[in-house]
Design an enzyme around this catalytic site. Structure first.
Site, PDB file in Angstrom:
ATOM      1  N   ASP A   6       0.686  -1.315   0.078  1.00  0.00           N
ATOM      2  CA  ASP A   6       0.026  -0.066   0.121  1.00  0.00           C
ATOM      3  C   ASP A   6       0.826   1.094  -0.030  1.00  0.00           C
ATOM      4  O   ASP A   6       1.457   1.610   1.017  1.00  0.00           O
ATOM      5  CB  ASP A   6      -0.712   0.049   1.277  1.00  0.00           C
ATOM      6  CG  ASP A   6      -1.721   1.131   1.471  1.00  0.00           C
ATOM      7  OD1 ASP A   6      -1.844   2.030   0.351  1.00  0.00           O
ATOM      8  OD2 ASP A   6      -1.964   1.558   2.453  1.00  0.00           O
ATOM      9  N   THR A  10       2.715   9.341   2.663  1.00  0.00           N
ATOM     10  CA  THR A  10       3.780   9.553   3.651  1.00  0.00           C
ATOM     11  C   THR A  10       4.428   8.190   4.025  1.00  0.00           C
ATOM     12  O   THR A  10       5.564   8.129   4.138  1.00  0.00           O
ATOM     13  CB  THR A  10       2.907   9.931   4.929  1.00  0.00           C
ATOM     14  OG1 THR A  10       2.259  11.038   4.759  1.00  0.00           O
ATOM     15  CG2 THR A  10       3.897  10.196   6.153  1.00  0.00           C
ATOM     16  N   ALA A 108      -6.620   4.669  -5.435  1.00  0.00           N
ATOM     17  CA  ALA A 108      -6.731   3.223  -5.467  1.00  0.00           C
ATOM     18  C   ALA A 108      -6.814   2.735  -4.136  1.00  0.00           C
ATOM     19  O   ALA A 108      -7.596   1.777  -3.675  1.00  0.00           O
ATOM     20  CB  ALA A 108      -5.163   2.538  -6.058  1.00  0.00           C
ATOM     21  N   ASP A 109      -6.291   3.578  -3.067  1.00  0.00           N
ATOM     22  CA  ASP A 109      -6.586   3.307  -1.709  1.00  0.00           C
ATOM     23  C   ASP A 109      -7.955   3.252  -1.264  1.00  0.00           C
ATOM     24  O   ASP A 109      -8.452   2.489  -0.290  1.00  0.00           O
ATOM     25  CB  ASP A 109      -5.636   4.016  -0.875  1.00  0.00           C
ATOM     26  CG  ASP A 109      -5.811   5.579  -0.813  1.00  0.00           C
ATOM     27  OD1 ASP A 109      -6.418   6.060  -2.064  1.00  0.00           O
ATOM     28  OD2 ASP A 109      -5.634   6.327   0.000  1.00  0.00           O
ATOM     29  N   ARG A 110      -8.892   4.379  -1.980  1.00  0.00           N
ATOM     30  CA  ARG A 110     -10.035   4.566  -1.344  1.00  0.00           C
ATOM     31  C   ARG A 110     -11.057   3.258  -2.003  1.00  0.00           C
ATOM     32  O   ARG A 110     -11.847   2.777  -1.221  1.00  0.00           O
ATOM     33  CB  ARG A 110     -10.583   5.670  -1.995  1.00  0.00           C
ATOM     34  CG  ARG A 110      -9.849   6.994  -1.458  1.00  0.00           C
ATOM     35  CD  ARG A 110     -10.324   8.269  -1.990  1.00  0.00           C
ATOM     36  NE  ARG A 110     -11.641   8.703  -1.653  1.00  0.00           N
ATOM     37  CZ  ARG A 110     -12.445   9.631  -1.920  1.00  0.00           C
ATOM     38  NH1 ARG A 110     -12.083  10.549  -3.089  1.00  0.00           N
ATOM     39  NH2 ARG A 110     -13.599  10.019  -1.344  1.00  0.00           N
ATOM     40  N   ASP A 129     -10.593   7.471   6.536  1.00  0.00           N
ATOM     41  CA  ASP A 129      -9.278   7.057   6.601  1.00  0.00           C
ATOM     42  C   ASP A 129      -8.602   8.119   7.251  1.00  0.00           C
ATOM     43  O   ASP A 129      -8.283   9.338   6.400  1.00  0.00           O
ATOM     44  CB  ASP A 129      -8.989   6.506   5.202  1.00  0.00           C
ATOM     45  CG  ASP A 129      -7.480   6.121   5.236  1.00  0.00           C
ATOM     46  OD1 ASP A 129      -6.532   6.181   6.061  1.00  0.00           O
ATOM     47  OD2 ASP A 129      -6.933   5.466   4.200  1.00  0.00           O
ATOM     48  N   THR A 132      -2.786  11.153   5.004  1.00  0.00           N
ATOM     49  CA  THR A 132      -2.188  12.182   4.500  1.00  0.00           C
ATOM     50  C   THR A 132      -3.142  13.427   4.649  1.00  0.00           C
ATOM     51  O   THR A 132      -3.267  14.501   4.810  1.00  0.00           O
ATOM     52  CB  THR A 132      -1.154  12.343   3.587  1.00  0.00           C
ATOM     53  OG1 THR A 132      -0.380  11.230   3.568  1.00  0.00           O
ATOM     54  CG2 THR A 132      -0.774  13.673   3.137  1.00  0.00           C
TER      55      THR A 132
END
Length: 266
Positions: A6, A10, A108-110, A129, A132
């Site tokens: 992932d 940061t 992509a993380d969402r 979430d 950052t």
């Protein structure tokens, strides 16, 4: 074993799964200047310290919101583990309809978080979430990614305060003794911590009202365990939500070609 990566703005998180069990979780700074070889050495050493034999890594999947690091991570996996990673991006099988106006613009993380959260909630859910940026992602009762909210992250907001106010020095972001601060340090800690708890509750209330149906709410990210207990909205904190989502996406694509689809969004 499955390696999940992932890549955030940061930090970069590396997880090793055996089946559905997360065996190990290590992190490094998202250093854009590092080469794939440097990352390969770093990750192999971190995993070796935890007794992981790199040759036992069978597969890998990457989610990245830092385009300049995406290819670096692909090369890292190729060089350190001799595997071709799956990359979260357009064309990947998510099992979730994306209702964003332009699906390619969703980080992509969402999407990864939304997949894991819906698997947990088995119904409508909001993911908070604390990264950052602090993001709020909404999933419908049918398991569709609807969209959400992006706000400046806790550290970004605090840094803006410290840098723009001449007489305010940096403070540790932690829970103050009371809401009413009796000195500058406690006053700033109260504003940062309780202020963000209020922001979360206010936005979750507005989101649920606009959606028109009750939602379960789960939090993840670095400061989730500090902020979540101070809110009325968040019912669960899952530190490994993104890593779990990556595992689920890999499983849904296990029979798909291992081509690396390079993209900024999902």
């Amino acid at each position: 074993m499955l390696l999940v990566v992932d890549v955030g703005n940061t930090n970069i998180s590396f997880g090793v799964f055996e089946g559905t069990k997360l065996l190990h979780h290590v992190r490094s700074e998202s250093a854009r200047s590092r080469t794939a070889d440097e990352y390969a050495v770093l990750v192999r050493q971190m995993l070796a310290l935890r007794g992981v034999d790199p040759d036992l890594i069978d597969h890998a999947i990457i989610a990245s919101v830092v385009p300049t690091l995406t290819d670096t991570m692909i090369e890292l996996v190729r060089r350190a583990f001799r595997r071709e990673p799956l990359v979260v991006g357009p064309g990947i099988k998510t099992g979730m309809a994306i209702l964003y106006e332009n699906p390619r613009e969703v980080g992509a993380d969402r999407i990864v978080n939304a997949v894991a959260a819906y698997e947990w909630a088995k119904g409508p859910v909001i993911v908070v979430d604390f990264g950052t940026a602090t993001t709020f992602d909404c999933v419908t009762p049918k398991g569709e990614y609807l969209g959400g909210v992006i706000t400046p992250g806790v550290h970004i907001s605090a840094e803006a305060l410290f840098s723009r106010a001449a007489r305010l020095s940096r403070v540790e972001i932690t829970l103050p003794p009371k809401v009413v601060g009796r000195n500058p340090v406690h006053s700033m800690q109260s504003g940062i911590v309780y202020g963000y708890a209020g922001l979360v509750d206010g936005l979750c209330k507005r989101l649920v009202a606009e959606l028109g149906y009750a939602c379960r709410i789960v939090a993840t990210g670095g400061l989730a365990r500090l902020i979540a207990p101070l809110t009325e909205s968040i019912e669960e904190v899952d530190d490994n939500l993104t890593l779990t989502g990556l595992r689920l996406l890999y499983e849904r694509n296990a029979q798909e070609p291992r081509a690396s689809a390079r993209a900024e969004g999902a």
